[in-house]
Design an enzyme around this catalytic site. Structure first.
Site, PDB file in Angstrom:
ATOM      1  N   HIS A 188       0.834  -1.203   0.000  1.00  0.00           N
ATOM      2  CA  HIS A 188       0.000   0.000   0.000  1.00  0.00           C
ATOM      3  C   HIS A 188       0.872   1.258   0.000  1.00  0.00           C
ATOM      4  O   HIS A 188       0.465   2.310  -0.498  1.00  0.00           O
ATOM      5  CB  HIS A 188      -0.919   0.036   1.221  1.00  0.00           C
ATOM      6  CG  HIS A 188      -2.035  -0.955   1.159  1.00  0.00           C
ATOM      7  ND1 HIS A 188      -1.895  -2.258   1.554  1.00  0.00           N
ATOM      8  CD2 HIS A 188      -3.317  -0.825   0.727  1.00  0.00           C
ATOM      9  CE1 HIS A 188      -3.036  -2.896   1.385  1.00  0.00           C
ATOM     10  NE2 HIS A 188      -3.923  -2.052   0.887  1.00  0.00           N
ATOM     11  N   ASP A 260      -4.113  -5.194  -8.491  1.00  0.00           N
ATOM     12  CA  ASP A 260      -4.381  -4.588  -7.191  1.00  0.00           C
ATOM     13  C   ASP A 260      -4.565  -3.083  -7.445  1.00  0.00           C
ATOM     14  O   ASP A 260      -4.290  -2.586  -8.547  1.00  0.00           O
ATOM     15  CB  ASP A 260      -3.234  -4.872  -6.221  1.00  0.00           C
ATOM     16  CG  ASP A 260      -3.696  -4.914  -4.769  1.00  0.00           C
ATOM     17  OD1 ASP A 260      -4.785  -4.388  -4.469  1.00  0.00           O
ATOM     18  OD2 ASP A 260      -2.954  -5.462  -3.921  1.00  0.00           O
TER      19      ASP A 260
END
Length: 375
Positions: A188, A260
């Protein structure tokens, strides 16, 4: 129709390469304009979009009204740390908690109860289960999302979980290909570097994908780098070697390949979002996840369209993915099935059933632990 006119007409399909997220718990004028213009393949909601069951159902229905094709209505719901419905139905057990019971019936029930809640709220895709192996290096990052270093145990749980989702009318997705089990950074925010050889990855981390290649409706590609394999510093999500050569050709996967979130730090360190979207598709991916910022969605859409219009090779690659997405949707009655607005009573029943299941998991795990200690 001229060649240029055909290209222009076909570029109208570009939205079918995008699953988008946004802020807010209802449809803003800006969001309505965006959905109408780009006609995405799907939308994804997070906790920031979800306050109540009826509100969530209405939000997804309002999104669908603005898009001609059936939408993938997506959520990340694994249980444990990744639980977008916690404030609506209460917390769901994590994969690690479910697997600690050792009971395949409870593995399946885990998927089933999560699937029923997803379906009641209007979702038809859950980006779960996690197929990453729980190696020590990634323990602080993955936590209870990964639960075993044994790929056979991961396959056993994932099969049952997916079966439970399917029984509730929800598509699942295996993630995070090739693996995050050897990374000690959170993608992330950073680009994890996993220095394992292909031989070791093939024998360990890739076993769930190899074994379940015909059972996974979707596979989600991560933003980690594997320098020993690719000899570069690019994340797997932008790698033709990983997406086309390994997943499509060597493993033989035929389902949908999803990135993702392309807003994550792991990929943005390699390329801005508009380049990342093009490079993901160029590498063989089908669906770009852009999960929040409207500016990023627009930049990805515009660059995909621009590259489609000027590069014939990329045009062929786009049309291949659009054809695959459209075929998948045609074969998925879940996307067309109308689900009634969930009554407060139904939400209450699902919440109770989830609590009962959580207690069942807790008690079974205690029994297994006590039996192990006694031996």
């Amino acid at each position: 129709m001229t060649s240029a006119q055909k290209t222009g007409a076909l570029s109208g399909h570009i939205g079918q390469l995008l699953i988008i997220g946004f802020d807010g718990a209802d449809i803003s004028q800006q969001l309505a304009s965006l959905l109408t213009r780009i006609q995405p393949a799907g939308v994804i909601l997070f906790a920031r979009n979800i306050s109540k069951g009826q509100q969530t159902h209405k939000l997804l229905k309002d999104c669908q009204r603005l898009v001609r094709e059936p939408l993938f209505t997506c959520v990340d719901l694994e249980g444990g740390r990744v639980d977008r419905f916690r404030n609506v139905t209460g917390p769901a057990p994590s994969a690690a908690e479910g697997c600690s019971t050792g009971d395949p019936k409870l593995f399946r029930m885990h998927g089933e109860i999560i699937g029923k809640i997803c379906r009641a709220l209007g979702f038809n895709v859950d980006f779960a289960p996690v197929l990453d192996l729980a190696f020590r290096a990634s323990r602080n990052v993955m936590s209870s999302r990964a639960f075993s270093t044994d790929p056979k145990a991961v396959v056993h749980y994932a099969r049952e979980f997916l079966s439970g989702l399917k029984s509730a009318g929800v598509k699942g997705a295996g993630k995070h290909f090739p693996c995050l089990g050897g990374g000690n950074l959170d993608s992330h925010h950073d680009l994890p570097v996993i220095g394992k050889s292909f031989k070791k990855l093939w024998a360990e981390d890739l076993v769930p994908y190899r074994t379940m290649k015909r059972e996974l409706p979707m596979v989600l590609i991560n933003h980690a780098n594997y320098p020993v394999v690719t000899r570069d510093q690019r994340p797997a999500s932008l790698s033709k070697k990983w997406i086309t050569d390994v997943l499509r050709r060597r493993i033989g996967y035929r389902g949908l390949i999803v990135s993702d979130d392309l807003e994550m730090g792991g990929v943005l360190k390699a390329a801005p979002v508009e380049e990342a979207a093009v490079e993901f598709v160029r590498a063989g991916g089908d669906l770009c996840l852009v999960c929040r910022q409207q500016e990023y969605v627009e930049r990805a859409f515009e660059n995909l369209t621009h590259t489609f219009e000027r590069e014939s090779e990329f045009r062929r690659r786009v049309l291949e993915s659009v054809k695959r997405v459209e075929a998948f949707k045609r074969k998925s009655p879940e996307l067309r099935r109308r689900v009634p607005v969930p009554s407060p009573e139904k939400i209450s029943r699902l919440s109770t059933r989830l609590w009962e299941f959580s207690e069942q998991v807790r008690l079974q795990a205690l029994m297994v632990s006590s039996a192990g200690a006694a031996r």
